[in-house]
Design a protein around this motif. Structure first.
Motif, PDB file in Angstrom:
ATOM      1  N   UNK A 127     -23.290 -37.367  40.105  1.00 47.16           N
ATOM      2  CA  UNK A 127     -24.433 -36.913  41.165  1.00 47.16           C
ATOM      3  C   UNK A 127     -23.775 -36.140  42.280  1.00 47.16           C
ATOM      4  N   UNK A 128     -22.590 -36.342  42.690  1.00 41.67           N
ATOM      5  CA  UNK A 128     -21.936 -35.679  43.758  1.00 41.67           C
ATOM      6  C   UNK A 128     -21.631 -34.143  43.193  1.00 41.67           C
ATOM      7  N   UNK A 129     -21.326 -33.779  41.967  1.00 39.43           N
ATOM      8  CA  UNK A 129     -21.108 -32.645  41.499  1.00 39.43           C
ATOM      9  C   UNK A 129     -22.298 -32.012  41.645  1.00 39.43           C
ATOM     10  N   UNK A 130     -23.475 -32.459  41.171  1.00 40.40           N
ATOM     11  CA  UNK A 130     -24.649 -31.690  41.060  1.00 40.40           C
ATOM     12  C   UNK A 130     -25.246 -31.541  42.419  1.00 40.40           C
ATOM     13  N   UNK A 131     -24.913 -32.375  43.375  1.00 43.17           N
ATOM     14  CA  UNK A 131     -25.428 -32.214  44.685  1.00 43.17           C
ATOM     15  C   UNK A 131     -24.592 -30.840  45.284  1.00 43.17           C
ATOM     16  N   UNK A 132     -23.366 -30.816  45.152  1.00 41.51           N
ATOM     17  CA  UNK A 132     -22.574 -29.776  45.386  1.00 41.51           C
ATOM     18  C   UNK A 132     -23.112 -28.540  44.811  1.00 41.51           C
ATOM     19  N   UNK A 133     -23.345 -28.351  43.651  1.00 41.04           N
ATOM     20  CA  UNK A 133     -23.902 -27.243  43.193  1.00 41.04           C
ATOM     21  C   UNK A 133     -25.452 -26.679  43.687  1.00 41.04           C
ATOM     22  N   UNK A 134     -26.158 -27.736  43.985  1.00 35.34           N
ATOM     23  CA  UNK A 134     -27.599 -27.388  44.532  1.00 35.34           C
ATOM     24  C   UNK A 134     -27.026 -26.901  46.002  1.00 35.34           C
ATOM     25  N   UNK A 135     -26.277 -27.507  46.741  1.00 31.56           N
ATOM     26  CA  UNK A 135     -25.963 -27.044  48.140  1.00 31.56           C
ATOM     27  C   UNK A 135     -25.589 -25.542  48.091  1.00 31.56           C
ATOM     28  N   UNK A 136     -24.899 -25.222  46.871  1.00 32.06           N
ATOM     29  CA  UNK A 136     -24.243 -23.898  46.671  1.00 32.06           C
ATOM     30  C   UNK A 136     -25.563 -22.844  46.195  1.00 32.06           C
ATOM     31  N   UNK A 195     -29.619 -17.422  39.313  1.00 30.10           N
ATOM     32  CA  UNK A 195     -29.561 -15.930  39.014  1.00 30.10           C
ATOM     33  C   UNK A 195     -29.171 -15.034  39.830  1.00 30.10           C
ATOM     34  N   UNK A 196     -29.326 -15.351  41.419  1.00 31.00           N
ATOM     35  CA  UNK A 196     -28.876 -14.386  42.438  1.00 31.00           C
ATOM     36  C   UNK A 196     -27.561 -14.782  42.773  1.00 31.00           C
ATOM     37  N   UNK A 197     -26.773 -15.616  41.998  1.00 27.58           N
ATOM     38  CA  UNK A 197     -25.247 -16.100  42.375  1.00 27.58           C
ATOM     39  C   UNK A 197     -25.391 -17.307  43.367  1.00 27.58           C
ATOM     40  N   UNK A 198     -24.311 -17.854  43.581  1.00 27.43           N
ATOM     41  CA  UNK A 198     -24.121 -18.949  44.312  1.00 27.43           C
ATOM     42  C   UNK A 198     -23.945 -18.282  45.996  1.00 27.43           C
ATOM     43  N   UNK A 199     -24.178 -19.024  46.936  1.00 26.93           N
ATOM     44  CA  UNK A 199     -23.989 -18.639  48.460  1.00 26.93           C
ATOM     45  C   UNK A 199     -23.296 -19.677  49.079  1.00 26.93           C
ATOM     46  N   UNK A 200     -22.319 -19.403  50.055  1.00 27.01           N
ATOM     47  CA  UNK A 200     -21.437 -20.234  50.865  1.00 27.01           C
ATOM     48  C   UNK A 200     -22.539 -21.179  51.492  1.00 27.01           C
ATOM     49  N   UNK A 201     -21.908 -22.420  51.783  1.00 23.25           N
ATOM     50  CA  UNK A 201     -22.562 -23.606  52.503  1.00 23.25           C
ATOM     51  C   UNK A 201     -21.686 -24.662  53.105  1.00 23.25           C
ATOM     52  N   UNK A 202     -21.965 -25.732  53.510  1.00 20.65           N
ATOM     53  CA  UNK A 202     -21.578 -26.804  53.988  1.00 20.65           C
ATOM     54  C   UNK A 202     -21.698 -27.994  52.896  1.00 20.65           C
ATOM     55  N   UNK A 243     -15.134 -29.205  41.395  1.00 16.46           N
ATOM     56  CA  UNK A 243     -16.180 -28.505  40.681  1.00 16.46           C
ATOM     57  C   UNK A 243     -16.782 -27.432  42.177  1.00 16.46           C
ATOM     58  N   UNK A 244     -16.681 -28.152  43.181  1.00 17.72           N
ATOM     59  CA  UNK A 244     -17.435 -27.377  44.347  1.00 17.72           C
ATOM     60  C   UNK A 244     -16.402 -26.206  44.714  1.00 17.72           C
ATOM     61  N   UNK A 245     -15.028 -26.655  44.560  1.00 18.53           N
ATOM     62  CA  UNK A 245     -14.095 -25.528  44.994  1.00 18.53           C
ATOM     63  C   UNK A 245     -14.084 -24.456  44.008  1.00 18.53           C
ATOM     64  N   UNK A 246     -14.084 -24.647  42.718  1.00 18.49           N
ATOM     65  CA  UNK A 246     -14.265 -23.497  41.899  1.00 18.49           C
ATOM     66  C   UNK A 246     -15.229 -22.546  41.911  1.00 18.49           C
ATOM     67  N   UNK A 247     -16.344 -23.382  41.993  1.00 20.01           N
ATOM     68  CA  UNK A 247     -17.750 -22.603  42.241  1.00 20.01           C
ATOM     69  C   UNK A 247     -17.704 -21.737  43.578  1.00 20.01           C
TER      70      UNK A 247
END
Ligand code: UD1
Length: 422
Positions: free
Chosen positions: A126-135, A151-158, A171-175
């Motif tokens: 779940x934490x992996x997915x939370x991180x991707x959603x945040x991004x 589709x528009x790419x990922x964007x920086x976040x906290x 996973x968060x770091x690489x993304x």
């Protein structure tokens, strides 16, 4: 299926070379998906887990070449031809879930199987997915797969993790390396694996600060490029072989090992009466004629005592003088080795996440088996100190994570051999 036969043979003496780190190498290999240029890894361990991930990366379009007997691996993901990581592989190797971040960041889409259960615990993602959603990704769960799209790419976040997860941090770091803008990862893992991954990503052109601390900052870049990176030594293999002379007696040098990666274990071993020292080439462990004393251990994220060394330390405590309390805080079901050690004469009582081990004067050899990698190796260690023969079956677990274990231990005087087939 092969088994390993161990006979207690007294003190060990000599040197054991430490291989490249499995868990680190797996994450480094996944990072190759972030660039269309080749990533060359050196000091790659020769293990079945590495082969399994190589097969997955090939199925996504990565060319994988191996040189120098498999020690050097060149990964070229010029084009991603498939964005789907299949259940058949992910269920066998949980680290393969970490292709999610790189695939999503580069392609804007990743379809990765949920890993499912595991012998040592539920191991949620779940934490992996939370991180991707945040991004900025949209996540859907369908047919046992995570469909992540951006589709528009990922964007920086906290991203603030509620507790430390090595896999989710990585996973968060690489993304985040290819996200637009700045990402801050709070309560990040500080494991040497994560630091090495950050170092490799930086060599590929990523802009990362704070790796090795609880807060990692990533400044996204448009593209990453190829690099050559040497995999760090395996701290779990090191810790395992440090325990071998502690349990059997003698003096062994672990060549290429780094003491700073196992300082929590070293401190506990010293408390137990074992000498641990740094040498110019690695780490030396020595136990004199006296036995070891019981000490208590609680597993924790790095720099705490590694969960991956808990089973091996329990084997050591089985013949220690006194009673030790071993607490497992990372995984809920990680005492599968206890019933097998009890078959060898150990006195262990497990209640929830706590095992109480009362040292006995001697273990006795027995046929045993284990359900995961570190549990299996703890039985080999116990066999080194036992009277008579110990036959450890289900050796495929060992081959996932220990390179030529029987050769490495034979070289320091252990009576250990692989029994084919059966
Ligand atoms: C863990 C170990 C790592 C070890 C590896 C292989 C820790 C902190 N991590 O890493 O040192 O090398 O196993 O054995 O010691 N969790 C969730 N949700 C998530 C992710 C994790 O609840 O999305 C939980 C896990 O179930 C576990 C804890 O968090 O209880 C830590 O897991 P995590 O560090 O992610 O596991 P691995 O990356 O496999």
């Amino acid at each position: 299926m092969d088994s390993i036969l161990v006979k207690g043979n007294g003190a060990l003496s000599g040197r054991i070379p430490i291989s490249g780190a499995k868990n680190t190498c797996l994450k480094l290999m996944g990072a190759a998906l972030l660039t269309d240029e080749p990533l060359t890894l050196t000091n790659v361990p020769r293990l079945t887990d590495i082969d399994t991930l190589a097969t997955l990366l090939q199925s996504l379009g990565t060319e994988v070449a191996r040189l120098q007997d498999g020690r050097v691996m060149i990964l070229s993901a010029r084009q991603i031809t498939d964005r789907r990581a299949d259940y058949e592989i992910v269920r066998k190797l949980r680290a393969s879930f970490n292709v999610l971040g790189p695939l999503l960041a580069r392609e804007g889409e990743a379809i990765v199987s949920l890993p499912g259960g595991c012998a040592i615990g539920a191991r949620k993602v779940d934490l992996h997915m939370m991180a991707m959603e945040k991004l900025g990704a949209t996540i859907e769960l369908r047919d046992g797969y995570v469909h992540a799209t951006a589709p528009q790419g990922l964007r920086g976040t906290v991203i603030e993790f509620p507790f430390v997860s090595v896999g989710a941090t990585e996973n968060a770091l690489t993304a985040a390396t290819l996200a637009r803008g700045t990402t801050v990862i709070r309560n990040a893992a500080r494991e040497p694996d994560t630091v090495d991954l950050a170092r490799c990503l930086s060599a590929m052109g990523a802009r990362i600060e704070g790796a090795g601390t609880s807060e990692i900052t990533v400044e996204g870049v448009d593209r990453l490029h190829g690099a050559t990176h040497r995999v760090i030594p395996d701290r779990i293999e090191l810790g395992t072989f440090m325990i071998a002379p502690a349990i059997a007696g003698g003096e062994v040098e672990l060549v290429g090992g780094r003491l700073d990666m196992v300082s929590a274990l070293a401190a506990k071993m010293e408390e137990a009466g074992v000498e641990v020292s740094e040498t110019p080439g690695g780490v030396k462990v020595r136990r004199n004629g006296n036995g070891v004393r019981a000490v208590d251990v609680t597993t924790a994220p790095f720099p705490g005592f590694a969960t991956d060394l808990q089973a091996q330390f329990m084997a050591l405590m089985c013949t220690a003088q006194g009673m030790s309390r071993l607490e497992e805080t990372i995984f809920e079901n990680r005492f599968m080795h206890a019933p097998e050690l009890i078959r060898m004469g150990a006195d262990i009582d497990v209640h929830g996440g706590v095992a109480t081990v009362k040292g006995v004067p001697k273990l006795r050899g027995a046929p045993v088996m284990a359900t995961d990698l570190r549990a299996s190796v703890s039985l080999i260690l116990a066999g080194l100190a036992a009277e008579g023969e110990t036959l450890v079956s289900r050796v495929y677990h060992l081959d996932r994570g220990y390179e030529r274990i029987e050769e490495k231990l034979s070289a320091v005087g252990a009576l250990i051999e692989r029994v084919r087939g059966g």
